[in-house]
Design an enzyme around this catalytic site. Sequence first.
Site, PDB file in Angstrom:
ATOM      1  N   GLY A 201       0.786  -1.214   0.000  1.00  0.00           N
ATOM      2  CA  GLY A 201       0.000   0.000   0.000  1.00  0.00           C
ATOM      3  C   GLY A 201       0.821   1.269   0.000  1.00  0.00           C
ATOM      4  O   GLY A 201       0.304   2.353  -0.278  1.00  0.00           O
TER       5      GLY A 201
ATOM      6  N   ASP B 235       1.355 -11.490   6.751  1.00  0.00           N
ATOM      7  CA  ASP B 235       1.874 -10.673   5.656  1.00  0.00           C
ATOM      8  C   ASP B 235       3.232 -10.076   5.993  1.00  0.00           C
ATOM      9  O   ASP B 235       3.864  -9.447   5.126  1.00  0.00           O
ATOM     10  CB  ASP B 235       0.881  -9.569   5.286  1.00  0.00           C
ATOM     11  CG  ASP B 235       0.479  -8.725   6.480  1.00  0.00           C
ATOM     12  OD1 ASP B 235      -0.197  -9.265   7.360  1.00  0.00           O
ATOM     13  OD2 ASP B 235       0.829  -7.529   6.522  1.00  0.00           O
TER      14      ASP B 235
ATOM     15  N   ASP C  98       9.849  -6.024   7.595  1.00  0.00           N
ATOM     16  CA  ASP C  98       8.862  -5.079   8.101  1.00  0.00           C
ATOM     17  C   ASP C  98       9.112  -4.683   9.555  1.00  0.00           C
ATOM     18  O   ASP C  98       8.466  -5.179  10.480  1.00  0.00           O
ATOM     19  CB  ASP C  98       7.436  -5.613   7.914  1.00  0.00           C
ATOM     20  CG  ASP C  98       7.033  -5.595   6.445  1.00  0.00           C
ATOM     21  OD1 ASP C  98       7.511  -4.710   5.720  1.00  0.00           O
ATOM     22  OD2 ASP C  98       6.256  -6.449   6.017  1.00  0.00           O
TER      23      ASP C  98
END
EC number: 2.7.7.-
Length: 491
Positions: free
Chosen positions: A90, A250, A260
């Site tokens: 995103g 994810d 992440d």
Amino acid sequence: MTVHFPFQNSYSALPDSFFARVAPTPVAAPRLIKLNRPLAVQLGLDPDVLETPEGAEILAGKTVPAGADPIAMAYAGHQFGQFVPQLGDGRAVLLGEVIDKDGIRRDIQLKGSGPTPFSRRGDGRAALGPVLREYVVSEAMFALGIPTTRSLAAVVTGEHVIRETALPGAVLTRVASSHIRVGTFQFFAVRRDTDAIRRLADHVIARHYPELLGSERPYHALLAGVVARQAELVARWLLVGFIHGVMNTDNSSISGETIDYGPCAFMDAYNPSQVFSSIDEMGRYAYANQPRIALWNLTRLAECLLPLFGEEQEKAVEQAQEILGAFSDTFSNAYQAGLRKKIGLFTERDGDDALIQDLLDAMAKNQADFTLTFRKLGDAAGDPAADDARAQFMDPAAFDEWARRWHERTTLEPQSAAERQAAMHAVNPMFIPRNHRIEAVIQAAVHDDDYAPFEELVKVLAKPFEAQPDYAAYADPPLPDQRVLQTFCGT
């Protein structure tokens, strides 16, 4: 001078359902604040050219370099146990892939590069603070020898992003073996697209597990490979006191890299229940829960792969369960072996596990600093009179009782005291990216446009196992008024 990226893209050659083609959104006034020059060289890039204004424009997404095929990857995921069928990149764009000096394929991704079809009403941007946090922590993890994505560059955009307030915008150039996640498989599984699952699995095997090519049961072997890598990865996290903070499917990499770095943190005082993430209200991803959650995530991957195991569903489930069953032993073996090394034991004897657990229990009860206890224990291995490890305990007598048993145990080892100390110092870091240090770096950059603290912290963390007397203060735990109790994801 022209910035040249030797792209050899493969993921963007997969079917269109795997991604959305989207270019980064240009920014107003990009300014390079940090280039990882050694990593640039490793990737076959010219760091001198990347440090030019033209290079900054590429690293900020203002200019797309020749040969790039920018895409936002599609994936789904379980977020804190709740399934979301479509997530995707995103606020990140994968520029392309290069083959590094060791022949390894690497993704080059811009994080914070603007909205994509997967942004879900977000602005697609990143604030400066989270970019600096990921740069610092990912490079620290690399220096600690833990598989990780890496940071090639950080750029300020000359624009502000709105979170709780207006903050300087920034873009991180992230490098990874790939950005394929458990959630990538889930994206196709929820759509019952078995052909896509097979295509993705074949791509992963060719890219990350080439030793499985030609295997009689390649998809079973793929699951086993991912299970082994994740088990060993999480063991390494625990051995340095790292808490990922947002272990959603994810955020679980198929390659076995840490990925992440949102609300991540390193523990100061040892506490198995420690949580820093502001969004982990129930402690799902607490320090000691990480192995259990990793297995939970891997079970979700196994569910995705079941259609590739064969048409007989019951048999496929049994086979998957057998493969997943190896996680516990793989993790335990890696974790216990690491703990033995941390306390200077290089042979195995009955009672070792209990000795280690007793130390951990005493550390938790006495709020002993995780990193310094083990590091100073190495000093005590070389000089029994050294008492810095003892000083970490609220009740030093709790350490004295354990230390007596430990010294007795080490006499049964073949190493000399000097050899034991050197070996312990090689696995027990002096320096970790402590939360209060990262926060100080962020505050200086955000409020004063001062990157000297950031540069110095990155420099110190590049040599975590060396004493570095000139920077000894960086090893200190926070004072009570410096403690950081919560970390944030930055989105």
